[in-house]
Design a protein around this motif. Structure first.
Motif, short mmCIF file in Angstrom:
data_model
loop_
_atom_site.label_atom_id
_atom_site.label_comp_id
_atom_site.label_asym_id
_atom_site.label_seq_id
_atom_site.Cartn_x
_atom_site.Cartn_y
_atom_site.Cartn_z
N LEU A 1 7.94 6.42 -10.05
CA LEU A 1 7.19 5.17 -9.61
C LEU A 1 7.07 4.31 -10.71
CD1 LEU A 1 5.43 3.83 -7.40
CD2 LEU A 1 3.41 5.18 -8.54
N GLU A 2 6.97 4.69 -11.93
CA GLU A 2 6.87 3.65 -12.90
C GLU A 2 8.23 3.25 -13.32
OE1 GLU A 2 5.66 5.88 -16.64
OE2 GLU A 2 6.04 4.20 -18.05
N ALA B 1 7.28 2.77 -0.77
CA ALA B 1 6.71 1.87 -1.94
C ALA B 1 6.70 0.31 -1.46
CB ALA B 1 7.45 2.09 -3.22
N ALA C 1 5.90 -3.57 -2.85
CA ALA C 1 5.78 -4.40 -3.95
C ALA C 1 5.34 -5.79 -3.46
CB ALA C 1 7.38 -4.79 -4.89
N VAL D 1 2.18 -3.08 -7.30
CA VAL D 1 3.10 -2.04 -6.58
C VAL D 1 2.21 -1.00 -5.79
CG1 VAL D 1 5.08 -0.23 -6.59
CG2 VAL D 1 4.98 -2.60 -8.04
N HIS E 1 8.51 0.52 -10.55
CA HIS E 1 7.77 -0.50 -10.78
C HIS E 1 8.90 -1.30 -11.68
CE1 HIS E 1 4.78 -3.13 -12.79
NE2 HIS E 1 3.82 -2.61 -11.69
N GLU E 2 9.37 -1.19 -12.66
CA GLU E 2 10.26 -1.91 -13.35
C GLU E 2 11.41 -2.72 -12.61
OE1 GLU E 2 9.19 -2.87 -16.18
OE2 GLU E 2 10.97 -4.35 -16.41
N ALA F 1 2.18 2.71 -3.92
CA ALA F 1 3.16 3.94 -4.25
C ALA F 1 3.13 4.37 -2.80
CB ALA F 1 2.45 5.09 -5.22
N ASN G 1 9.84 -5.29 -10.72
CA ASN G 1 9.34 -6.34 -11.56
C ASN G 1 10.60 -7.21 -12.01
OD1 ASN G 1 7.78 -7.71 -13.62
ND2 ASN G 1 8.87 -6.63 -15.06
N LEU H 1 5.71 -10.33 -9.85
CA LEU H 1 5.02 -8.95 -9.45
C LEU H 1 3.64 -8.83 -9.60
CD1 LEU H 1 5.66 -6.33 -7.82
CD2 LEU H 1 6.08 -5.52 -10.42
N SER I 1 6.79 -1.74 -20.39
CA SER I 1 7.56 -0.89 -19.49
C SER I 1 8.29 0.22 -20.80
CB SER I 1 8.51 -1.51 -18.53
OG SER I 1 9.28 -0.46 -18.25
#
Lengths: 160, 123
Positions: free
Chosen positions: A91-92, A40, A42, A118, A95-96, A120, A99, A115, B9
């Motif tokens: 993945l979500e 992954a 970023a 991203v 992402h955080e 995957a 971030n 950010l 989020s």
């Protein structure tokens, strides 16, 4: 100019965000996405939307950090590594993680970055991003061990 | 007391709610919104006692949300929980009327220390 964050700062961000012990050591090889090693990626940009930094996480780190963030059982992360596929929820969550990781670059003497995207592990990043990820200078590569979840690898790459 | 947690989020909204509990603030009713626009509408209907908002969000950012609230005359206690922890961001937050800015990553000690003056009665 963005500067490479100190290893302790990287370790602390993961440990504080995941709420568990994290060990960090130098990786023997650069962390670069390949067909055999999906990663992954970023992408961070400056306020002028120029690439400010890249972070490349192998599937082990993306899955395990993503799972640890939301207290998802470690077996789900292990399954993702075995299947070579990062489920949407991991993945979500990853992402955080990346971030929040932007904070390690935002020190007073460096340009502000945030950010931007991203990619995957099953989406090969754009060619210019891959070219930058393969550079051998202005980078640092680490192995991380997330307590209760296991190992993963992380590469941090800055533009020249 | 009602606390509105605003973050695009889902996992971060969950972590903020969990950290509130870990910090000892047990008697709260937690509501959620996923961006500033949704939060603006929720604040009008739910009338929360505190808003904990991310900064960078789609549709309407946290700082735009705070500006819109104050322009409309709404003085709900408002704090940021965000990955943006620079001095400039803190100054912008304070100038716009925020009570505090908690930088991610955070822990229950930070929440306890910062939120006690606002949520003390909820412990």
């Amino acid at each position: 100019m963005t500067i490479l964050p100190a290893p302790k700062r990287i370790r602390d961000v993961f440990a504080d965000l995941l709420g568990r012990d994290v060990e960090l050591t130098n990786a023997p090889e650069p962390v670069v996405p390949t067909l055999l090693q999906p990663c992954a990626v970023a992408v961070y940009v400056t306020d002028r939307v120029q690439t400010g930094a890249l972070v490349c996480a192998d599937l082990g780190l993306a899955a395990r950090a993503g799972a640890a963030l939301a207290l998802i059982p470690p077996a789900r992360a292990d399954a993702a590594v075995e299947d070579r596929m990062l489920p949407h929820n991991l993945l979500e969550n990853f992402h955080e993680v990346v971030n929040v990781f932007a904070g390690v670059f935002n020190v007073p003497t460096a340009p502000h970055v945030k950010l931007y995207a991203v990619h995957a592990p099953d989406q090969f990043p754009p060619r210019d991003v891959v070219a930058m990820l393969r550079r051998l200078t202005r980078r640092a590569d680490y192995s991380l061990y997330i307590d209760g979840y296991g190992h993963g690898r992380l590469g941090v790459v800055l533009p020249m | 007391m009602i606390v509105l947690v605003v973050d695009d989020s889902r996992v971060m909204r969950m972590i903020v709610a969990r950290t509130l509990r870990q910090a000892g603030f047990e008697g709260l009713s937690i509501r959620e919104a996923s961006d500033g626009r949704e939060a603006f509408d929720a604040i009008a209907t739910e009338q929360p006692d505190l808003v904990l908002s991310d900064w960078n969000m789609p549709t309407m950012t946290g700082i735009d949300l705070l500006g819109a609230l104050r322009r409309s005359g709404n003085e709900v206690p408002f704090g940021f929980v965000t990955s943006e922890g620079s001095k400039e961001m803190r100054q912008r937050a304070e100038a716009a009327g925020a009570l505090f800015l908690i930088a991610k990553p955070f822990n229950e000690d930070t929440f306890r220390h910062v939120l006690m003056p606002v949520l003390g009665a909820a412990r």
